[in-house]
Design a protein around this motif. Structure first.
Motif, PDB file in Angstrom:
ATOM      1  N   LEU A 108      11.488  -1.159   1.861  1.00 32.73           N
ATOM      2  CA  LEU A 108      10.562  -2.185   1.381  1.00 32.73           C
ATOM      3  C   LEU A 108      10.161  -3.064   2.557  1.00 32.73           C
ATOM      4  O   LEU A 108      11.024  -3.689   3.202  1.00 32.73           O
ATOM      5  N   ALA A 148       9.633   4.758  -7.233  1.00 35.67           N
ATOM      6  CA  ALA A 148       9.611   4.886  -5.776  1.00 35.67           C
ATOM      7  C   ALA A 148      10.991   5.229  -5.228  1.00 35.67           C
ATOM      8  O   ALA A 148      11.118   5.993  -4.265  1.00 35.67           O
ATOM      9  N   HIS A 197       3.756   3.701  -1.111  1.00 37.03           N
ATOM     10  CA  HIS A 197       3.287   2.914  -2.250  1.00 37.03           C
ATOM     11  C   HIS A 197       2.758   1.590  -1.715  1.00 37.03           C
ATOM     12  O   HIS A 197       3.496   0.846  -1.066  1.00 37.03           O
ATOM     13  N   LEU A 239       9.185   0.362  -8.661  1.00 37.38           N
ATOM     14  CA  LEU A 239      10.285   0.528  -7.703  1.00 37.38           C
ATOM     15  C   LEU A 239      11.286   1.578  -8.175  1.00 37.38           C
ATOM     16  O   LEU A 239      11.888   2.289  -7.371  1.00 37.38           O
ATOM     17  N   ALA A 265       7.581   1.426   0.513  1.00 34.60           N
ATOM     18  CA  ALA A 265       6.757   0.517  -0.284  1.00 34.60           C
ATOM     19  C   ALA A 265       6.282  -0.611   0.625  1.00 34.60           C
ATOM     20  O   ALA A 265       7.104  -1.334   1.201  1.00 34.60           O
TER      21      ALA A 265
END
Length: 350
Positions: free
Chosen positions: A59, A261, A205, A258, A136
């Motif tokens: 992330l 993902a 993403h 999430l 992400a």
């Protein structure tokens, strides 16, 4: 023999006598041992087939956009949120379709683009172990003056990393890329913009955060930002979702996004391309004609047009990459004994 093997063995007995007529000539004990060995082999094959998987989700993105809050929501952690100093690690486990628990390693990168140089190591290390990795990129919709620079920086970092990986491990890279493209093309075999796409080898993403504040923007500004992010997501083969950490429905969508993902299980089902509502677009479920921002017919021409189009309305400003405070002084890392030794050493040096 454990319970799982006992079940497999008793099930195997049901059909083994009818299928293996040649075994009738064996002595009773030999016949029993042969069937037992076959049952054990079958159980072992089933165990190998449904092994738990370990994945990695990175992330990254804008500063203070809600990455930690989204992750805490996914992992059901009721913890006070504090700024991520540089890089933090978490993990979660979820039951998969076979009833075993898969693990996802979550790496949360703080500081905006300041520490983007660590991303290649976070990607290449699990890839070398043949584990799935996805990224992400969470952007602050409330700060359009940094959206393009932040997205472009992370996309370039990911692609440069994958080129390096392709040079060092060509066979593994080709397998990853082929799997990614086969899945994408099977879902969109006749996509009108396939010549404009440069689908990333890793699943990416793009997430727009702080939608609760963005929704009050001027409608024309919202349209420009939505068009740009839709086009960027399309040419990179990424999904695009607008989320919030304070609105109930978008908090739930954040968990779903999430979850998918990280565990590649239960993809978000809704699709929304209306710039007056929070966007939710899976990879490939869009077209440049419908978006209407650019007219280019190759990846680089579309990307250059997008950058000019967006920057003409929102001049991009480099974020301040200030050196963070000394982490050892942060309240989260207090260690009385080590702090005492460090303080004494510093006095000796001075």
């Amino acid at each position: 023999m454990n319970a799982g093997r006992r079940v497999a063995f008793s099930h195997f007995l049901v059909f083994s006598f009818s299928d293996r007529t040649d075994s009738y000539d064996l002595p009773s004990n030999d016949k029993f041992e042969a069937l037992r060995d076959l049952a054990v082999d079958r159980a072992k094959q089933n165990e190998d087939r449904i092994k738990a998987l370990t994945r990695t989700l990175i992330l990254c993105g804008s500063k203070q956009v809600g990455k930690t809050t989204m992750l805490n929501s996914l992992l059901d952690r009721n913890l006070p949120v504090r700024p991520t100093l540089a890089l933090e690690y978490s993990f979660g486990r979820k039951l998969n379709r076979d009833g075993v628990k898969d693990t996802c390693n979550f790496w949360e990168l703080g500081g905006g683009t300041t520490f983007s140089a660590v991303i290649p190591q976070l990607i290449i290390t699990p890839l070398k172990e043949r584990r799935t990795v996805s990224v992400a990129i969470i952007l602050d919709l409330h700060k359009p003056s940094q959206i393009w620079l932040t997205l472009d920086k992370f996309m370039k970092t990911i692609n440069t990393c994958m080129k390096q990986y392709a040079e060092e491990y060509p066979d593994q890279y080709n397998a990853i890329y082929a799997k990614r493209m086969n899945k994408f093309l099977s879902a969109h075999p006749d996509h009108p913009d396939k010549d404009c796409m440069d689908v990333t080898a890793l699943k990416t993403h793009i997430i727009g955060g702080r939608y609760d504040e963005f929704q009050n923007f001027d409608p024309e500004k919202k349209k420009i930002i939505c068009r740009t992010l839709r086009s960027a997501a399309l040419i990179y083969g990424s999904s695009l979702h607008f989320l919030s950490t304070v609105e109930g429905a978008l908090i739930k969508r954040g968990r779903d996004v999430l979850h998918y993902a990280g565990f590649e299980f239960n993809p978000p089902g809704s699709v929304c391309v209306d710039h007056n509502a929070p966007l939710s677009i899976p990879p490939g479920f869009d077209s440049l004609k419908d978006i209407g921002a650019v007219s280019g017919r190759s990846f680089h021409s579309v990307k250059n047009e997008l950058e000019q189009y967006f920057s003409s309305h929102f001049p991009q400003v480099e974020e301040e990459n200030l050196e963070p405070e000394d982490p050892s002084a942060h309240v989260s890392f207090k260690e009385p004994h080590l702090d005492f030794i460090l303080k004494r050493k510093r006095r000796e040096i001075v």
